[in-house]
Motif scaffolding. Sequence first.
Motif, PDB file in Angstrom:
ATOM      1  N   ILE A  13     -21.022 -55.502 -26.289  1.00  0.00           N
ATOM      2  CA  ILE A  13     -21.577 -56.344 -27.355  1.00  0.00           C
ATOM      3  C   ILE A  13     -21.831 -55.517 -28.609  1.00  0.00           C
ATOM      4  N   GLU A  14     -22.349 -54.311 -28.424  1.00  0.00           N
ATOM      5  CA  GLU A  14     -22.612 -53.436 -29.572  1.00  0.00           C
ATOM      6  C   GLU A  14     -21.305 -53.091 -30.303  1.00  0.00           C
ATOM      7  N   ARG A  15     -20.267 -52.777 -29.560  1.00  0.00           N
ATOM      8  CA  ARG A  15     -18.976 -52.422 -30.169  1.00  0.00           C
ATOM      9  C   ARG A  15     -18.357 -53.640 -30.870  1.00  0.00           C
ATOM     10  N   LEU A  16     -18.476 -54.810 -30.253  1.00  0.00           N
ATOM     11  CA  LEU A  16     -17.950 -56.034 -30.871  1.00  0.00           C
ATOM     12  C   LEU A  16     -18.680 -56.328 -32.177  1.00  0.00           C
ATOM     13  N   ALA A  17     -19.991 -56.158 -32.160  1.00  0.00           N
ATOM     14  CA  ALA A  17     -20.782 -56.399 -33.371  1.00  0.00           C
ATOM     15  C   ALA A  17     -20.380 -55.426 -34.479  1.00  0.00           C
ATOM     16  N   THR A  18     -20.132 -54.183 -34.136  1.00  0.00           N
ATOM     17  CA  THR A  18     -19.704 -53.184 -35.118  1.00  0.00           C
ATOM     18  C   THR A  18     -18.355 -53.566 -35.713  1.00  0.00           C
ATOM     19  N   LEU A  19     -17.433 -53.984 -34.866  1.00  0.00           N
ATOM     20  CA  LEU A  19     -16.112 -54.397 -35.358  1.00  0.00           C
ATOM     21  C   LEU A  19     -16.228 -55.568 -36.330  1.00  0.00           C
TER      22      LEU A  19
ATOM     23  N   LEU B 291      -7.237 -60.061 -39.409  1.00  0.00           N
ATOM     24  CA  LEU B 291      -6.909 -59.384 -38.154  1.00  0.00           C
ATOM     25  C   LEU B 291      -7.834 -59.908 -37.070  1.00  0.00           C
ATOM     26  N   LYS B 292      -7.249 -60.367 -35.975  1.00  0.00           N
ATOM     27  CA  LYS B 292      -8.023 -60.887 -34.845  1.00  0.00           C
ATOM     28  C   LYS B 292      -7.733 -60.005 -33.633  1.00  0.00           C
TER      29      LYS B 292
ATOM     30  N   ARG C  22     -19.146 -56.758 -37.932  1.00  0.00           N
ATOM     31  CA  ARG C  22     -20.060 -56.519 -39.054  1.00  0.00           C
ATOM     32  C   ARG C  22     -19.518 -55.465 -40.024  1.00  0.00           C
ATOM     33  N   GLU C  23     -19.087 -54.318 -39.500  1.00  0.00           N
ATOM     34  CA  GLU C  23     -18.700 -53.216 -40.377  1.00  0.00           C
ATOM     35  C   GLU C  23     -17.255 -53.283 -40.853  1.00  0.00           C
ATOM     36  N   LEU C  24     -16.378 -53.812 -40.011  1.00  0.00           N
ATOM     37  CA  LEU C  24     -14.968 -53.864 -40.404  1.00  0.00           C
ATOM     38  C   LEU C  24     -14.537 -55.246 -40.875  1.00  0.00           C
ATOM     39  N   GLY C  25     -15.217 -56.289 -40.399  1.00  0.00           N
ATOM     40  CA  GLY C  25     -14.886 -57.642 -40.820  1.00  0.00           C
ATOM     41  C   GLY C  25     -13.715 -58.272 -40.093  1.00  0.00           C
ATOM     42  N   VAL C  26     -13.336 -57.716 -38.938  1.00  0.00           N
ATOM     43  CA  VAL C  26     -12.239 -58.315 -38.173  1.00  0.00           C
ATOM     44  C   VAL C  26     -12.756 -59.489 -37.362  1.00  0.00           C
ATOM     45  N   SER C  27     -11.856 -60.390 -36.976  1.00  0.00           N
ATOM     46  CA  SER C  27     -12.195 -61.511 -36.106  1.00  0.00           C
ATOM     47  C   SER C  27     -12.027 -61.066 -34.660  1.00  0.00           C
ATOM     48  N   LEU C  28     -12.703 -61.755 -33.786  1.00  0.00           N
ATOM     49  CA  LEU C  28     -12.630 -61.438 -32.369  1.00  0.00           C
ATOM     50  C   LEU C  28     -12.320 -62.704 -31.595  1.00  0.00           C
TER      51      LEU C  28
END
Length: 189
Positions: free
Chosen positions: A170-176, A153-154, A178-184
Motif C-alpha cells: 500500500i505504501e509503494r502504491l501510494a508513492t507511485l 501510464l497505468k 502521489r509522487e509520480l502521478g501514474v494510474s494503478l
Amino acid sequence: ADVALYAAKHAGRNTLSRYNPNAVDGRDDLEIETGLRNALARKELVLHYQPQFTAGGNRITGVEALVRWQNPTLGLVQPERFIPLAEQTGLIEEIGEWCLDEACRQLAAWQDEPATAQLALAVNVSPLQFRDPGFIAGVATALENSGAPARQLKLEITESLFLADIANTIERLATLKRELGVSLSLDDF
C-alpha cells in the motif's frame, strides 16, 4: 499429468491446472531460459498493444502493452511459454524494466498524434519487479527519459502483491500515485 501438477504447484498449490501442450515443461526449460537470457541483447522482445474499450465497446480508451518474444528458432513465443520461467529465474525484473521503458517511449511518441494523444497505456508489473527496491525509481526514470505523461501510464498489478506484505504494498502504491502521478489497476482480479 506431471506437467499439470508442476504448473499447479508453481501457481501456489491449492489450485486446478490442466495440461497445456504449448506450455513450457521440464524438457525445454533450459533451451527457453538460455534463449531468454539473450533475448534482450538480441532485441528479440517486442511489445504488442491490445486495445481497451469503454464498457459499451464503442470507443478505445487505452491499450495494454503485451510482451512477446520473436525468437529466430522458435518463432513467436507467447508469454505463457516464457513468463513463468522468467519469474522462476529472476529474468522477469529485467524483462519488466525493458517493457516499462519501451511502453513509456511509445506513450511519449503517441503524444504527437491526435488519434493516440489521450490514450492510457497499461503495463503489467510482476510481483518480483514491484518488490524490487529500485522499482519506483525505475518508473520515474522511464517517465523522465521518455517524456511520457505519467497520468496516462497505468501500472497493472495482481492481487497476490497484497498477500505477502500488505502495508509495504500500500505504501509503494501510494508513492507511485502521489509522487509520480501514474494510474494503478488490479489485473486478473
